[in-house]
Design an enzyme around this catalytic site. Structure first.
Site, PDB file in Angstrom:
ATOM      1  N   HIS A 148       0.887  -1.169   0.000  1.00  0.00           N
ATOM      2  CA  HIS A 148       0.000   0.000   0.000  1.00  0.00           C
ATOM      3  C   HIS A 148       0.930   1.226   0.000  1.00  0.00           C
ATOM      4  O   HIS A 148       1.136   1.868   1.023  1.00  0.00           O
ATOM      5  CB  HIS A 148      -0.891  -0.034   1.236  1.00  0.00           C
ATOM      6  N   ASN A 193      -2.047  -1.905  -3.802  1.00  0.00           N
ATOM      7  CA  ASN A 193      -3.127  -0.939  -3.661  1.00  0.00           C
ATOM      8  C   ASN A 193      -2.901   0.244  -4.595  1.00  0.00           C
ATOM      9  O   ASN A 193      -1.832   0.862  -4.587  1.00  0.00           O
ATOM     10  CB  ASN A 193      -3.152  -0.410  -2.218  1.00  0.00           C
ATOM     11  N   GLU A 194      -3.897   0.548  -5.397  1.00  0.00           N
ATOM     12  CA  GLU A 194      -3.907   1.739  -6.248  1.00  0.00           C
ATOM     13  C   GLU A 194      -2.593   1.986  -6.993  1.00  0.00           C
ATOM     14  O   GLU A 194      -1.993   3.066  -6.879  1.00  0.00           O
ATOM     15  CB  GLU A 194      -4.231   2.988  -5.427  1.00  0.00           C
ATOM     16  N   TYR A 336     -14.442   6.736  -4.593  1.00  0.00           N
ATOM     17  CA  TYR A 336     -14.848   7.843  -3.729  1.00  0.00           C
ATOM     18  C   TYR A 336     -15.706   8.879  -4.442  1.00  0.00           C
ATOM     19  O   TYR A 336     -16.634   9.410  -3.878  1.00  0.00           O
ATOM     20  CB  TYR A 336     -13.609   8.559  -3.171  1.00  0.00           C
ATOM     21  N   GLU A 409     -12.364   0.185  -0.685  1.00  0.00           N
ATOM     22  CA  GLU A 409     -12.359   1.467   0.031  1.00  0.00           C
ATOM     23  C   GLU A 409     -13.496   2.335  -0.461  1.00  0.00           C
ATOM     24  O   GLU A 409     -13.746   2.421  -1.670  1.00  0.00           O
ATOM     25  CB  GLU A 409     -11.069   2.258  -0.218  1.00  0.00           C
ATOM     26  N   GLU A 465      -2.977  10.990   6.248  1.00  0.00           N
ATOM     27  CA  GLU A 465      -3.549  10.988   4.902  1.00  0.00           C
ATOM     28  C   GLU A 465      -2.504  11.504   3.889  1.00  0.00           C
ATOM     29  O   GLU A 465      -2.658  12.556   3.286  1.00  0.00           O
ATOM     30  CB  GLU A 465      -4.842  11.810   4.890  1.00  0.00           C
ATOM     31  N   TRP A 466      -1.426  10.787   3.737  1.00  0.00           N
ATOM     32  CA  TRP A 466      -0.395  11.053   2.729  1.00  0.00           C
ATOM     33  C   TRP A 466      -0.039  12.540   2.643  1.00  0.00           C
ATOM     34  O   TRP A 466       0.286  13.132   3.661  1.00  0.00           O
ATOM     35  CB  TRP A 466      -0.832  10.465   1.376  1.00  0.00           C
ATOM     36  N   PHE A 474     -10.715  10.592   8.016  1.00  0.00           N
ATOM     37  CA  PHE A 474     -11.585   9.641   7.317  1.00  0.00           C
ATOM     38  C   PHE A 474     -12.187   8.600   8.263  1.00  0.00           C
ATOM     39  O   PHE A 474     -12.931   7.727   7.825  1.00  0.00           O
ATOM     40  CB  PHE A 474     -10.781   8.873   6.261  1.00  0.00           C
TER      41      PHE A 474
HETATM   42  C1  NOJ Z   1      -7.010   5.627  -1.177  1.00  0.00           C
HETATM   43  C2  NOJ Z   1      -5.759   5.146  -0.519  1.00  0.00           C
HETATM   44  O1  NOJ Z   1      -5.637   3.774  -0.740  1.00  0.00           O
HETATM   45  C3  NOJ Z   1      -5.709   5.440   0.967  1.00  0.00           C
HETATM   46  O2  NOJ Z   1      -4.419   5.190   1.401  1.00  0.00           O
HETATM   47  C4  NOJ Z   1      -6.145   6.861   1.204  1.00  0.00           C
HETATM   48  O3  NOJ Z   1      -5.960   7.235   2.532  1.00  0.00           O
HETATM   49  C5  NOJ Z   1      -7.590   6.993   0.789  1.00  0.00           C
HETATM   50  N1  NOJ Z   1      -7.672   6.737  -0.626  1.00  0.00           N
HETATM   51  C6  NOJ Z   1      -8.210   8.351   1.051  1.00  0.00           C
HETATM   52  O4  NOJ Z   1      -7.608   9.310   0.275  1.00  0.00           O
END
Ligand code: NOJ
Length: 520
Positions: A148, A193-194, A336, A409, A465-466, A474
């Protein structure tokens, strides 16, 4: 046909329509199959902390948050939610919600601090064993992501991680170690992931590690936004295929699990009612999701990518194509929001450094004539558009022959304004509304035959959150980032009521008040 017959028929239609709309309004657990997984999601870097404990090495995110100078408030995942030490408490929280699954990721640098160039870290294995055992003890299925976003920094320093085909071997090795150590109890594996956002942020905009981009996109020392995203993606696709190959050959028969990949997905609406913009929607879907899923499931990059990118798009050799035949068992969908897509091939589009589909000649926006596509949230380009989930699921169902899907998610960001009181955070009725409406939209796709097998809320806890650090929340549980205390929000209580039928919401007021609060 007589007048009376017409009246009766119209009456029947009205009753049916009312029935359908009442089904839509009253969301409840029984609309989903008994075996359906309901869970919450997190990821290692965002919640674990313990960033140098028990022989863990530095990950690319540990390094990036410290040296990139991009986190002016000094936020990073060094402590995050301290899940590394508080996981038992967090398992209890999940148990009290009534979820039957938990999606989390394994920190590669905790398990293999130097990748395949060093030893397996017994402490890392021990941590995940304890977590997995605690979950199973409470009847919660582990749903495990191998990557991830975070990887050992050593792989970046040694050979440039995703830009080098060596990563395929490293990832295969890591996956093998995890299948062997945990696969007797883990029945759901996600390779990555993504990868779509991982590559775009890492190599197009340079806003994630390894911070590569061309000057026109951002402030990077290295990189080539025209080619590197495609090279990195190619190695990711083949790394996925390597891990699936190992799972199929060595573990799957005995362990009996499933393996898939998780994609970030948007739904898109045409910006104008024009064929060119309808085509832009198709291109946006191909360049963002088909980019990875087409090669994995259909064996080749989407035709429009091949046509528009030419030699910039790497080719799969015959041997690689063979490896791709292992495909996957499910598609993980992170969904989302929805955006408008506008064609830039025949129309003028304003230059904007935040556009990630220039190569497709598609321009994305959340507004048309100043009107947002859905209610805006605290996160840029994040609007509430529940029907988008139904559309994305139906699109993937058609394109990939109804491969099993999990919504890995879906969740709602709240701004972390210092002036907000704890009550403002706890009283998250907008999140409840968001989640229930998106779930409702999911049931529509499922009624039309989509093979969806699970739904996970992002996230169990407020977390790192990155690029937004701790400025967005969240979680179903509020985390006080000073004391790390977890407190259930209204959304946690709503989820619990939805899953277990427990009437805990009453504690916060009468049923009617709660219903008014929740708008249902
Ligand atoms: C997708 C990501 O996988 C996750 O790490 C992130 O926190 C959420 N979106 C919300 O932005």
């Amino acid at each position: 046909m007589g007048r009376a017959t017409v009246v009766v028929e119209v009456g029947v239609v009205i009753v049916l329509l009312q029935l359908v709309s009442s089904i839509n309004c009253i969301l409840d657990r029984s609309q989903f199959p008994e075996t359906f997984l309901f869970g919450t999601s997190t990821s290692a870097y965002q919640v674990e902390g313990g960033y140098l404990e028990d022989n863990k090495s530095l990950s690319n995110w540990d390094v990036f948050t410290k040296i990139s100078g991009r986190f002016k408030d000094g936020s990073n995942g060094d402590i995050a939610d301290d899940h590394y030490h508080r996981f038992m408490e967090d398992v209890e929280l999940m148990h009290s919600l009534g979820v039957n699954s938990y999606r989390f990721s394994i920190s590669w640098s905790r398990v293999l601090p130097s990748g395949r160039f060093g030893e397996i870290n017994p402490k890392g294995i021990e941590f995940y064993n304890k977590l997995i055992n605690a979950l199973i003890h409470k009847g919660i299925q582990p749903f495990v992501t191998l990557i991830h976003y975070d990887i050992p920094q050593e792989l970046e320093d040694r050979y440039g991680s995703w830009l080098n085909s060596q990563i395929q071997e490293d990832f295969g090795y890591f996956a093998d170690v995890c299948f062997r150590a945990f696969g007797d109890r883990v029945k759901y594996w996600v390779t990555l992931n993504e990868p779509n956002f991982m590559v775009l942020f890492g190599y197009l905009f340079g806003s994630y590690p390894p911070c590569h981009c061309s000057k026109m996109y951002g402030d990077c020392q290295f990189g080539d936004s025209k080619t590197e995203p495609y090279i990195a993606a190619h190695n990711i696709i083949l790394s996925h295929a390597t891990a699936v190959d190992i799972y199929r050959k060595k573990y799957q028969v005995e362990q009996g699990g499933m393996i898939g990949i998780v994609m970030n997905t948007y739904w898109y609406e045409p910006f104008r009612n024009l064929p060119a913009d309808r085509l832009a929607v198709q291109k946006a879907l191909s360049f963002f999701v088909g980019w990875f899923l087409d090669p994995i499931i259909l064996g080749e990059y989407p035709p429009e990518m091949q046509r528009l990118l030419g030699l910039r798009l790497p080719k799969f050799s015959l041997e690689e194509k063979k490896k791709l035949e292992n495909k996957l068992d499910f598609i993980g969908i992170n969904h989302y929001t929805t955006l408008y897509a506008k064609d830039c091939m025949f129309s003028q589009c304003d230059y904007d450094t935040h556009q990630w589909l220039w190569d497709a000649s598609v321009w994305l926006t959340g507004e048309k004539n100043g009107i947002p596509i859905g209610v805006p949230t605290a996160m840029p380009r994040f609007y509430v558009v529940p029907y988008g989930l139904e559309k994305v699921v139906s699109y993937l169902k058609e394109r990939y022959n109804n491969t099993p899907m999990f919504i890995t998610e879906n969740g709602y960001p709240q701004g972390n304004n210092p002036s907000d009181s704890i009550e403002d955070f706890l009283n998250d009725s907008r999140r409840v509304e968001y989640i229930s409406n998106y779930m409702d939209s999911l049931t529509v796709a499922m009624r039309h035959g989509a093979d969806v097998r699970g739904y996970f809320i992002w996230s169990l806890l407020d977390n790192f959150e990155w690029n937004f650090g701790y400025t967005l929340r969240f979680g179903l549980y509020h985390v006080d980032f000073n004391t790390l205390k977890r407190t259930p929000k209204l959304s946690a209580e709503w989820y619990k009521q939805f899953l277990t039928g427990a009437k805990t919401l009453k504690q916060k007021g009468s049923e009617t008040e709660v219903r008014q609060q929740l708008h249902y």
